[in-house]
Design a protein around this motif. Sequence first.
Motif, PDB file in Angstrom:
ATOM      1  N   ARG A  77       0.809  -1.207   0.000  1.00 50.76           N
ATOM      2  CA  ARG A  77       0.000   0.000   0.000  1.00 50.76           C
ATOM      3  C   ARG A  77       0.851   1.269   0.000  1.00 50.76           C
ATOM      4  O   ARG A  77       0.489   2.271  -0.611  1.00 50.76           O
ATOM      5  CB  ARG A  77      -0.928  -0.014   1.219  1.00 50.76           C
ATOM      6  CG  ARG A  77      -1.910   1.133   1.254  1.00 50.76           C
ATOM      7  CD  ARG A  77      -3.022   0.866   2.235  1.00 50.76           C
ATOM      8  NE  ARG A  77      -3.814  -0.296   1.847  1.00 50.76           N
ATOM      9  CZ  ARG A  77      -5.057  -0.541   2.258  1.00 50.76           C
ATOM     10  NH1 ARG A  77      -5.650   0.327   3.034  1.00 50.76           N
ATOM     11  NH2 ARG A  77      -5.704  -1.626   1.889  1.00 50.76           N
ATOM     12  N   PHE A  78       2.003   1.210   0.657  1.00 50.69           N
ATOM     13  CA  PHE A  78       2.853   2.395   0.746  1.00 50.69           C
ATOM     14  C   PHE A  78       4.114   2.275  -0.110  1.00 50.69           C
ATOM     15  O   PHE A  78       5.048   3.055   0.044  1.00 50.69           O
ATOM     16  CB  PHE A  78       3.225   2.654   2.209  1.00 50.69           C
ATOM     17  CG  PHE A  78       2.036   2.962   3.069  1.00 50.69           C
ATOM     18  CD1 PHE A  78       1.418   4.198   3.008  1.00 50.69           C
ATOM     19  CD2 PHE A  78       1.512   1.994   3.916  1.00 50.69           C
ATOM     20  CE1 PHE A  78       0.300   4.472   3.791  1.00 50.69           C
ATOM     21  CE2 PHE A  78       0.406   2.262   4.698  1.00 50.69           C
ATOM     22  CZ  PHE A  78      -0.211   3.505   4.635  1.00 50.69           C
ATOM     23  N   ASN A  79       4.110   1.282  -0.998  1.00 51.96           N
ATOM     24  CA  ASN A  79       5.218   1.108  -1.931  1.00 51.96           C
ATOM     25  C   ASN A  79       6.560   0.990  -1.199  1.00 51.96           C
ATOM     26  O   ASN A  79       7.549   1.650  -1.543  1.00 51.96           O
ATOM     27  CB  ASN A  79       5.277   2.265  -2.936  1.00 51.96           C
ATOM     28  CG  ASN A  79       6.132   1.932  -4.144  1.00 51.96           C
ATOM     29  OD1 ASN A  79       6.255   0.772  -4.543  1.00 51.96           O
ATOM     30  ND2 ASN A  79       6.745   2.944  -4.737  1.00 51.96           N
ATOM     31  N   LEU A  80       6.600   0.133  -0.188  1.00 52.54           N
ATOM     32  CA  LEU A  80       7.794  -0.059   0.626  1.00 52.54           C
ATOM     33  C   LEU A  80       8.516  -1.333   0.235  1.00 52.54           C
ATOM     34  O   LEU A  80       7.902  -2.316  -0.195  1.00 52.54           O
ATOM     35  CB  LEU A  80       7.404  -0.124   2.107  1.00 52.54           C
ATOM     36  CG  LEU A  80       6.792   1.163   2.677  1.00 52.54           C
ATOM     37  CD1 LEU A  80       6.052   0.872   3.973  1.00 52.54           C
ATOM     38  CD2 LEU A  80       7.874   2.202   2.889  1.00 52.54           C
ATOM     39  N   ASP A  81       9.832  -1.328   0.392  1.00 49.72           N
ATOM     40  CA  ASP A  81      10.647  -2.502   0.098  1.00 49.72           C
ATOM     41  C   ASP A  81      10.264  -3.619   1.061  1.00 49.72           C
ATOM     42  O   ASP A  81      10.265  -3.424   2.277  1.00 49.72           O
ATOM     43  CB  ASP A  81      12.127  -2.146   0.254  1.00 49.72           C
ATOM     44  CG  ASP A  81      13.045  -3.253  -0.259  1.00 49.72           C
ATOM     45  OD1 ASP A  81      12.852  -4.423   0.138  1.00 49.72           O
ATOM     46  OD2 ASP A  81      13.958  -2.947  -1.047  1.00 49.72           O
ATOM     47  N   PRO A  82       9.942  -4.813   0.562  1.00 52.81           N
ATOM     48  CA  PRO A  82       9.500  -5.894   1.446  1.00 52.81           C
ATOM     49  C   PRO A  82      10.600  -6.470   2.324  1.00 52.81           C
ATOM     50  O   PRO A  82      10.314  -7.158   3.311  1.00 52.81           O
ATOM     51  CB  PRO A  82       8.967  -6.955   0.472  1.00 52.81           C
ATOM     52  CG  PRO A  82       9.678  -6.694  -0.803  1.00 52.81           C
ATOM     53  CD  PRO A  82       9.886  -5.212  -0.871  1.00 52.81           C
ATOM     54  N   ASP A  83      11.862  -6.195   1.982  1.00 54.55           N
ATOM     55  CA  ASP A  83      12.966  -6.851   2.682  1.00 54.55           C
ATOM     56  C   ASP A  83      13.756  -5.935   3.612  1.00 54.55           C
ATOM     57  O   ASP A  83      14.590  -6.413   4.383  1.00 54.55           O
ATOM     58  CB  ASP A  83      13.937  -7.465   1.659  1.00 54.55           C
ATOM     59  CG  ASP A  83      13.259  -8.474   0.755  1.00 54.55           C
ATOM     60  OD1 ASP A  83      12.470  -9.296   1.286  1.00 54.55           O
ATOM     61  OD2 ASP A  83      13.481  -8.432  -0.468  1.00 54.55           O
ATOM     62  N   ARG A  84      13.516  -4.634   3.553  1.00 59.27           N
ATOM     63  CA  ARG A  84      14.290  -3.711   4.387  1.00 59.27           C
ATOM     64  C   ARG A  84      13.513  -3.357   5.657  1.00 59.27           C
ATOM     65  O   ARG A  84      12.285  -3.237   5.625  1.00 59.27           O
ATOM     66  CB  ARG A  84      14.612  -2.431   3.600  1.00 59.27           C
ATOM     67  CG  ARG A  84      15.573  -2.655   2.452  1.00 59.27           C
ATOM     68  CD  ARG A  84      15.527  -1.492   1.466  1.00 59.27           C
ATOM     69  NE  ARG A  84      15.900  -0.233   2.093  1.00 59.27           N
ATOM     70  CZ  ARG A  84      15.661   0.962   1.551  1.00 59.27           C
ATOM     71  NH1 ARG A  84      15.024   1.052   0.386  1.00 59.27           N
ATOM     72  NH2 ARG A  84      16.042   2.060   2.164  1.00 59.27           N
ATOM     73  N   PRO A  85      14.205  -3.205   6.791  1.00 61.09           N
ATOM     74  CA  PRO A  85      13.500  -2.879   8.039  1.00 61.09           C
ATOM     75  C   PRO A  85      12.781  -1.543   7.945  1.00 61.09           C
ATOM     76  O   PRO A  85      13.258  -0.607   7.301  1.00 61.09           O
ATOM     77  CB  PRO A  85      14.619  -2.838   9.081  1.00 61.09           C
ATOM     78  CG  PRO A  85      15.879  -2.616   8.299  1.00 61.09           C
ATOM     79  CD  PRO A  85      15.665  -3.283   6.971  1.00 61.09           C
ATOM     80  N   LEU A  86      11.638  -1.462   8.617  1.00 62.76           N
ATOM     81  CA  LEU A  86      10.808  -0.260   8.566  1.00 62.76           C
ATOM     82  C   LEU A  86      10.498   0.215   9.989  1.00 62.76           C
ATOM     83  O   LEU A  86      10.019  -0.559  10.820  1.00 62.76           O
ATOM     84  CB  LEU A  86       9.493  -0.552   7.832  1.00 62.76           C
ATOM     85  CG  LEU A  86       8.425   0.544   7.900  1.00 62.76           C
ATOM     86  CD1 LEU A  86       8.904   1.817   7.208  1.00 62.76           C
ATOM     87  CD2 LEU A  86       7.118   0.057   7.275  1.00 62.76           C
ATOM     88  N   VAL A  87      10.773   1.500  10.226  1.00 57.97           N
ATOM     89  CA  VAL A  87      10.432   2.141  11.494  1.00 57.97           C
ATOM     90  C   VAL A  87       9.329   3.169  11.221  1.00 57.97           C
ATOM     91  O   VAL A  87       9.448   3.977  10.293  1.00 57.97           O
ATOM     92  CB  VAL A  87      11.662   2.838  12.118  1.00 57.97           C
ATOM     93  CG1 VAL A  87      11.263   3.561  13.413  1.00 57.97           C
ATOM     94  CG2 VAL A  87      12.772   1.832  12.386  1.00 57.97           C
ATOM     95  N   ALA A  88       8.265   3.123  12.015  1.00 58.64           N
ATOM     96  CA  ALA A  88       7.166   4.087  11.901  1.00 58.64           C
ATOM     97  C   ALA A  88       7.213   5.025  13.104  1.00 58.64           C
ATOM     98  O   ALA A  88       7.286   4.572  14.249  1.00 58.64           O
ATOM     99  CB  ALA A  88       5.824   3.362  11.852  1.00 58.64           C
TER     100      ALA A  88
END
Length: 283
Positions: free
Chosen positions: A96-107
């Motif tokens: 939905r937010f066009n984010l890389d599926p393999d890289r860590p994500l901080v919100a």
Amino acid sequence: IIREFKPGVVLGTGGYVSAPVVLAAAVSRVPAVIHEQNAIPGLANRYLAFLARRICLSFESSREYFRPSARARTVVTGNPRSSEAASYSREEGRRRFNLDPDRPLVAVFGGSRGALKINRVMTRYLEEGWWPPGGQLVYITGEIYYQQIRERLKSLPPGVTIYPYLPELPALLAAADLAITRSGATTIAELTALGLPALLVPSPNVVDNHQYYNARVMADRGAAILIEEREFTAYRLRRELTRLLSAGEELKEMGRAGRRLGRVDAAERVYRCLVQAINPSGS
């Protein structure tokens, strides 16, 4: 309103607004249920408990704050916001937010209006160039702070996206590996439903300091790190983020601990309490 609307049951969710409605229901002989969202119940719900046929709790630890005569009517349902948050998957959120599926994500977010302290610390952290390469950061400033922060952060590090507001926050949280946020009742419900580890910075400007106690529940169970606002600095943020993003197993364990606190079927549980209040015999 009660007499004109003729409800089958009234649900009070705390705060001074709910008190006259639940009292009016009692006078009109309409069954009432109350729901407590925070770890420490507010005054309205504690006073109204004797009128309620069911007292729905978000936290098991909240029982002790009610009088013994009311405890038999308490039910741990969780917060219905959990049910919405749990409806999203990690994969759906990332798409939905066009984010890389393999890289860590901080919100990062501070509630619907944003949080001044979190914004000050986060802006300083990014200005210093401490965001690690390879990570993804979605930073929600709140609408009233957005323009000021964008002027300060004229060029963003790779992987960093800033929004003033994000209506689809549960989808973002489903995609994240770590959250940095306040500890209001709704936020805690979302985090625990998803098993999302968090750095929690409770707002000290709330009634009865309830955000601190919400965060304390998660921290005591190993699901979050609690940092009081006076101790939250860019240097502390750098230290915690560096450690957590390099400690995959610790994040996984925090997530498992959070999930054990969550109630993904909270909406259904509250609904059952309403039905039981209308028809205690079950016939």
